[in-house]
Design an enzyme around this catalytic site. Structure first.
Site, PDB file in Angstrom:
ATOM      1  N   LYS A   1      97.641  30.336  37.511  1.00 35.59           N
ATOM      2  CA  LYS A   1      98.641  31.333  37.899  1.00 35.59           C
ATOM      3  C   LYS A   1     100.001  30.974  37.297  1.00 35.59           C
ATOM      4  CE  LYS A   1     100.652  34.661  40.118  1.00 35.59           C
ATOM      5  NZ  LYS A   1     100.336  36.081  39.825  1.00 35.59           N
TER       6      LYS A   1
ATOM      7  N   ASN B   1     104.215  33.239  29.537  1.00 37.09           N
ATOM      8  CA  ASN B   1     103.999  34.602  30.020  1.00 37.09           C
ATOM      9  C   ASN B   1     105.292  35.391  29.817  1.00 37.09           C
ATOM     10  OD1 ASN B   1     103.558  36.952  31.408  1.00 37.09           O
ATOM     11  ND2 ASN B   1     103.207  35.987  33.407  1.00 37.09           N
TER      12      ASN B   1
ATOM     13  N   LEU C   1     104.451  37.744  40.809  1.00 37.77           N
ATOM     14  CA  LEU C   1     104.514  36.323  40.426  1.00 37.77           C
ATOM     15  C   LEU C   1     104.728  35.370  41.596  1.00 37.77           C
ATOM     16  CD1 LEU C   1     106.392  35.970  37.005  1.00 37.77           C
ATOM     17  CD2 LEU C   1     103.950  36.009  37.466  1.00 37.77           C
TER      18      LEU C   1
ATOM     19  N   CYS D   1     104.874  39.828  32.241  1.00 39.91           N
ATOM     20  CA  CYS D   1     104.489  40.307  33.560  1.00 39.91           C
ATOM     21  C   CYS D   1     105.297  41.548  33.918  1.00 39.91           C
ATOM     22  CB  CYS D   1     104.719  39.246  34.628  1.00 39.91           C
ATOM     23  SG  CYS D   1     104.236  39.846  36.253  1.00 39.91           S
TER      24      CYS D   1
ATOM     25  N   GLY E   1      90.033  44.011  30.481  1.00 45.88           N
ATOM     26  CA  GLY E   1      88.926  44.913  30.774  1.00 45.88           C
ATOM     27  C   GLY E   1      87.545  44.396  30.471  1.00 45.88           C
TER      28      GLY E   1
ATOM     29  N   ILE F   1      95.803  41.129  26.151  1.00 44.03           N
ATOM     30  CA  ILE F   1      97.061  41.625  26.647  1.00 44.03           C
ATOM     31  C   ILE F   1      97.262  41.289  28.126  1.00 44.03           C
ATOM     32  CG2 ILE F   1      97.193  43.589  25.058  1.00 44.03           C
ATOM     33  CD1 ILE F   1      96.005  45.378  27.244  1.00 44.03           C
ATOM     34  N   ASN F   2      98.497  41.411  28.570  1.00 49.01           N
ATOM     35  CA  ASN F   2      98.772  41.393  30.002  1.00 49.01           C
ATOM     36  C   ASN F   2      98.456  42.795  30.546  1.00 49.01           C
ATOM     37  OD1 ASN F   2      99.896  40.768  32.594  1.00 49.01           O
ATOM     38  ND2 ASN F   2     101.148  39.212  31.592  1.00 49.01           N
TER      39      ASN F   2
ATOM     40  N   GLY G   1      91.470  45.789  34.436  1.00 49.12           N
ATOM     41  CA  GLY G   1      90.084  46.149  34.703  1.00 49.12           C
ATOM     42  C   GLY G   1      89.476  46.986  33.589  1.00 49.12           C
TER      43      GLY G   1
ATOM     44  N   LYS H   1     101.843  34.880  25.516  1.00 45.36           N
ATOM     45  CA  LYS H   1     101.134  36.049  26.065  1.00 45.36           C
ATOM     46  C   LYS H   1     102.053  37.254  25.994  1.00 45.36           C
ATOM     47  CE  LYS H   1      98.319  37.604  29.923  1.00 45.36           C
ATOM     48  NZ  LYS H   1      97.655  37.182  31.157  1.00 45.36           N
TER      49      LYS H   1
END
Ligand SMILES: Cc1cc2nc3c(=O)[nH]c(=O)nc-3n(C[C@H](O)[C@H](O)[C@H](O)COP(=O)(O)OP(=O)(O)OC[C@H]3O[C@@H](n4cnc5c(N)ncnc54)[C@H](O)[C@@H]3O)c2cc1C
Ligand SMILES: Cc1cc2nc3c(=O)[nH]c(=O)nc-3n(C[C@H](O)[C@H](O)[C@H](O)COP(=O)(O)O)c2cc1C
Ligand code: FES
Lengths: 302, 277
Positions: free
Chosen positions: A50, A132, A78, A135, A250, A197-198, A223, A171
């Protein structure tokens, strides 16, 4: 696959080699400990923990998850234990369990990224970091940085200079018009790889109230429904850079994972589909061990 | 208000991942049904209050797993009491016996053992499941006396004819007065506490009912354990989707319903910030 030798599915990202190309995505597997009773995480290429920030974050008010027929929207914001607790408590546990770790980090200013990198530089127990910059569930400012190639290049260089012998991945967000220029900036700054991808910025409305389902309004869409978007972005990135790409977004089957390699990725991360299918990561590893030729980038075999 | 008394809740144990057979499916009423599945040998003895995170089979679309409290568990079976809400619980009602069900469990915290104490348990609707489970075990030494109050809309939702109620000391309330106490189960709880005090209150059900019980338990100075619901994704404390606001010694933070809960000391919950699920 020959019967006496295990096939080689190792993947190299910068100075670091991983045992296979299948990872769990950041935000899905927490700090690893939550899933260790349920699966053999050691057998995966690794996990991206995380995202942590310099100080602990409380995260967004609930509700934080909203299901739709093609995936989910989330608004976690986050929530994390912060750098100090991560280093003191989480990382040592992962090292003890022999889990290969990529540490995901986020911050607002270059100086903060620099001091995070300084903290990690002398540490063991992890193989790389993932910056990251993407986000969608935090302040606009942080996300804007991730869209600004000059910032991305500078920040990557600062971190890479401190973490010479680790894999430094950047990312990037799909929520830009030209993802290639952001990826190129990361490569120019010395990144060893790109994670893409994020989540995709999305919103849903509650018709009973006429308001967004989340307090913050928009959330991050993930997803099965984002697979074609993720493949598109990875394909664009692969034409823009020559460093390895971790394809994310996905993946819910072995074939989905294969498609990322066709698009130019060298590894994949599993996110949202893990909530349904706890065997998926291991199944992808096993099938790739049977068919190491699937790891050839851009290869379409009929 | 007499006071905010606290109570300690037993934490979660590491869960397992299982596949087991649906042995029996029985409609109990218009909206309620029972699922009985085989108990995998490695499935740990679940505490009352724990739940399973069940994959909706043959969804044909993306489905998050659905959490259901354990209603009963013996050597061979695990049973769930389910009320039809939306698509997921409709599909589960239609699947044939013999279907393989994929689930994670047992998950979450449990209602505490109270040796030598008197417990008043208040369940609304499908919130009955964990309290019923406790009641079927309380004959052993979980507590000294267990009174269970169950409130439903109508007599039909008490499924008196289709379910072998095997728990002692149960009283019913119906909103429409068609059976038992006429009115809200919280009013019944108020009467019960006046008649005979309890050392602790357990509750599970719709949020407005829980909020009313918080007031009631506080006014009597009785500690209160509550089981909460929230939308879940991972079910194991990893994704931070299912959090509820808590305040402990003045410090506000979030706790997960799936791993820190679902059973909480009611006094740590910040009730006015609770999400409506
Ligand atoms: C720890 C825990 C234990 C539970 N135990 C039981 C149980 O023993 N028996 C039982 O029948 N149900 C139980 N639930 C609730 C159950 O999980 C939901 O009713 C179910 O997920 C709804 O799925 P669906 O696809 O039918 O509805 P959806 O189509 O997802 O939703 C339909 C409607 O139900 C509401 N809803 C959805 N999820 C929840 C939820 N978690 N809580 C409250 N409302 C919800 C939605 O807001 C919506 O209005 C429990 C929930 C939790 C968190
Ligand atoms: C609940 C949730 C939390 C997430 N948290 C993070 C995070 O902290 N850091 C990050 O880089 N990505 C985070 N992500 C994004 C995922 O890592 C991944 O990029 C995205 O979900 C797309 O992959 P998927 O479709 O397989 O889920 C999160 C995603 C979800 C669903
Ligand atoms: S559902 Fe993931 S933390 Fe509770």
């Amino acid at each position: 696959m020959s019967e006496h030798s295990k096939t080689d599915v190792r993947v190299r990202i910068g100075p670091v080699e991983f045992k296979n190309p299948v990872f769990l995505a950041s935000g899905i597997c927490g700090y690893g400990e939550e899933y260790s009773p349920l699966m053999d995480i050691q057998k995966l290429g690794g996990i991206v923990t995380k995202t942590i920030t310099p100080r602990p974050r409380k995260g967004n008010p609930p509700p934080r998850i909203h299901e739709i027929p093609t995936g989910a929207l989330n608004s976690i914001g986050l929530e994390n234990v912060g750098l100090d607790a991560y280093v003191a408590e989480k990382l040592p546990k992962l090292a003890k369990e022999k889990i290969d770790v990529i540490v995901s980090v986020a911050a607002e200013h270059i100086e903060e990224f620099d001091s995070i990198a300084e903290t990690f530089a002398p540490l063991d127990g992890y193989k790389g970091v993932e910056l990251n910059l993407s986000c969608p569930n935090v302040e606009e400012k942080a996300l804007d940085h991730g869209r600004n190639p000059a910032f991305v290049e500078k920040l990557t260089r600062v971190v890479k200079n401190r973490l010479v012998d680790k894999a430094v991945l950047v990312k990037i967000t799909p929520n830009v018009t030209d993802i290639g220029s952001v990826a190129r900036a990361a490569e120019a700054g010395g990144a060893d790889g790109i994670s893409a991808i994020n989540t995709v910025l999305g919103v849903d409305f509650d018709l009973a109230t006429g308001k967004p389902v989340f307090f913050r309004g928009s959330g991050g869409y993930s997803g099965p429904g984002i697979l074609p978007i993720a493949l598109q972005k990875v394909w664009e990135v692969s034409r823009a850079v020559s460093i390895p790409i971790m394809g994310i977004g996905g993946i819910s089957s072995v074939d989905d994972a294969r498609k990322f390699f066709v698009a130019g990725a060298s590894a994949v991360q599993i996110g949202t589909s893990l909530w349904q299918d706890l065997e998926l990561p291991q199944r992808i590893v096993s099938e790739f061990e049977q068919h190491p030729e699937w790891m050839k980038k851009g290869e379409v075999k009929t | 208000m007499i006071g905010n008394t606290h109570v300690t809740v037993p934490g979660s144990v590491p869960p397992g991942r299982f596949s087991s057979k649906l042995l029996e499916k029985r409609d109990l009423s218009d909206r309620y049904y029972l699922l009985v599945m085989s108990r995998p040998p490695a499935f740990d003895d679940p505490g009352p209050g724990t739940f399973v995170h069940l994959l909706v089979p043959d969804g044909g679309r993306f489905f998050l797993r659905r959490p259901f409290s354990i209603l009963g568990c013996d050597e061979a079976t695990i049973s769930l009491l389910i009320v039809e809400k939306g698509t997921g619980t409709q599909i589960l009602r239609r699947i044939p016996e013999g279907t393989e069900l994929d689930f994670i469990g047992p998950l979450g915290s449990s209602f505490p053992q109270m040796p030598g104490r008197t417990v008043l348990a208040v369940g609304g609707g499908v919130g009955l499941a964990p309290l019923y489970f406790y009641g079927t075990r309380a004959v052993r030494d979980d507590c000294d006396r267990y009174r269970l109050l169950y409130g439903a809309r109508t007599r039909d939702d008490l499924f008196l004819d289709s379910f072998e109620w095997s728990v002692e000391g149960i009283a019913f309330a119906t909103d429409d007065g068609s059976y038992g106490f006429s009115g809200n189960v919280v009013e019944l709880a108020d009467e019960e506490l006046t008649r005979a005090p309890a050392d602790v209150v357990f509750s599970c059900g719709p949020t407005p009912m829980l909020e009313a019980l918080v007031e009631l338990a506080r006014s009597r100075g009785v500690p209160h354990c509550v089981s909460l619901e929230n939308r879940m994704a991972c079910g194991v404390g990893a994704c931070r989707s299912c959090v509820v606001p808590v305040s402990i010694d003045g410090a506000e933070s979030y706790r997960t319903v799936c791993k820190d809960g679902p059973v909480f000391d009611a006094e740590i919950i910040v009730w006015n910030e609770l999400p409506r699920v």
